[in-house]
Design an enzyme around this catalytic site. Sequence first.
Site, PDB file in Angstrom:
ATOM      1  N   ARG A 103       0.828  -1.219   0.000  1.00 55.99           N
ATOM      2  CA  ARG A 103       0.000   0.000   0.000  1.00 55.99           C
ATOM      3  C   ARG A 103       0.860   1.266   0.000  1.00 55.99           C
ATOM      4  NH1 ARG A 103      -5.716  -0.823   1.558  1.00 55.99           N
ATOM      5  NH2 ARG A 103      -6.113  -2.648   0.297  1.00 55.99           N
ATOM      6  N   ARG A 155      -3.854   6.378   0.595  1.00 53.74           N
ATOM      7  CA  ARG A 155      -4.428   7.542   1.284  1.00 53.74           C
ATOM      8  C   ARG A 155      -3.479   8.297   2.198  1.00 53.74           C
ATOM      9  NH1 ARG A 155      -9.461   4.037   2.972  1.00 53.74           N
ATOM     10  NH2 ARG A 155      -7.683   2.640   3.013  1.00 53.74           N
ATOM     11  N   TYR A 165     -14.071 -12.892  -0.038  1.00 51.43           N
ATOM     12  CA  TYR A 165     -14.842 -11.703  -0.445  1.00 51.43           C
ATOM     13  C   TYR A 165     -16.074 -12.090  -1.240  1.00 51.43           C
ATOM     14  CZ  TYR A 165     -11.422  -8.402   1.261  1.00 51.43           C
ATOM     15  OH  TYR A 165     -10.619  -7.669   2.085  1.00 51.43           O
ATOM     16  N   ARG A 174      -8.003  11.474  -5.519  1.00 54.59           N
ATOM     17  CA  ARG A 174      -9.255  10.848  -5.091  1.00 54.59           C
ATOM     18  C   ARG A 174     -10.388  11.856  -4.912  1.00 54.59           C
ATOM     19  NH1 ARG A 174     -12.078   7.929  -4.111  1.00 54.59           N
ATOM     20  NH2 ARG A 174     -11.976   6.596  -2.293  1.00 54.59           N
ATOM     21  N   ASP A 193      -6.465  -3.253  -7.861  1.00 53.26           N
ATOM     22  CA  ASP A 193      -7.028  -3.877  -6.665  1.00 53.26           C
ATOM     23  C   ASP A 193      -7.220  -5.367  -6.884  1.00 53.26           C
ATOM     24  OD1 ASP A 193      -8.184  -2.928  -3.895  1.00 53.26           O
ATOM     25  OD2 ASP A 193      -9.377  -4.604  -4.608  1.00 53.26           O
TER      26      ASP A 193
END
Length: 343
Positions: A23, A27, A147, A36, A72
């Site tokens: 990552r 963010r 998921y 974003r 992703d």
Amino acid sequence: MNDRFLRACRRQPVDATPVWFMRQAGRYMPEYRALRQQYSLLELCRTPDLAAQVTLQPVDAIEVDAAILFSDLLLPLEPMGLRFDFVKGEGPAFDDPIRSAADVDRVRPIDPEAALGYVLDTIRQLKPRLEVPLIGFVGAPFTLASYAIEGGPSKDFARTKAMMYAEPEAWHTLCGRLADMAGTYLRAQIAAGVDAVQVFDSWVGQLGPADYREFALPHTRRVFEHIAGLGVPSIHFGVGTAMLLEDMATAGSDVVGADWRTPLDRAWQLIGPDKGIQGNLDPTLLLGPWSRVRASVEDIVNRAGGRPGHIFNLGHGVLPMTSPEVIQRVARLVHSLTSAKGR
Ligand code: CP3
């Protein structure tokens, strides 16, 4: 080209221990948050110009020795027939999660070039712009299945494990399809130009060793079989895997990633001397004082003991509240502690 990372994957000597961060684009970076404001996560992933730009942000800002493709894990599930979106503050949400053996029938194979051409275009755009190796990735069957079955994030993975135990045939069919997708998709990423690959089995630490060997390992092994012999190094990563590392080391990767719960030298013993190791600073430690960060980085470097085959990383992804300056300092510290002149 800076090839420290690839050399370490192959357990060759290096001029300094390579560093990258899971990552590393995301963010915690102001440049990412700015983009974003304008685009959703899926828009960023599906637009090669933007995905390439985001991939490069940490490479330009931090001294990392590898870039990881900005994409992703869940993207291939959509063309396989599992529609989802990212919901603000909650994470992924699937429209129709898999809840029965009959649902497994709607999971289709994909042609990566047709279904995920935008990812492959991103790789092709990035390659000439990079002076460090590019890491491609996929999800391992267990983590992807969790998921698809839970429909979103889960604490106990109850539905996933219920299907595993109650409908083992459906479980194995589903994971077999996910393994073939993952293997085919990795081959396509390699053909497009990635220099190494990581298989994320982020949530497999939910399983004990016996269940891991029965329900997850054969499918993960199949993913690595798809890319065996292509000459592209592979990393196999999971969280909470202290009891699984020995088995994970038999799945077929060159390097195994360890989280922060197992001291690096102990983890390396479990993985075995014929594999490299990636890890394993606790990502939450980066929110604490520098003196503590520094001591932990030194401890990890000492436990690696200068043996070829260590790739420095966190034990899981960078948290959004992390300061970019601390990330930069960690990368510099690892390089200076391990470079010939630092020793
Ligand atoms: O820099 C990098 O590491 C590359 C980019 C990357 C992303 N996702 C972008 C992303 C990678 C390698 C992933 C893998 C991924 N995706 C995993 C495995 C890695 C891990 O953390 O164990 C998983 C489980 C996913 C699925 C996923 N994606 C979830 C559960 C979430 C929501 C949770 C969260 O952190 O918000 C995402 C969103 C996601 N994928 C973000 C990023 C940068 C957050 C971004 C945003 O909202 O802008």
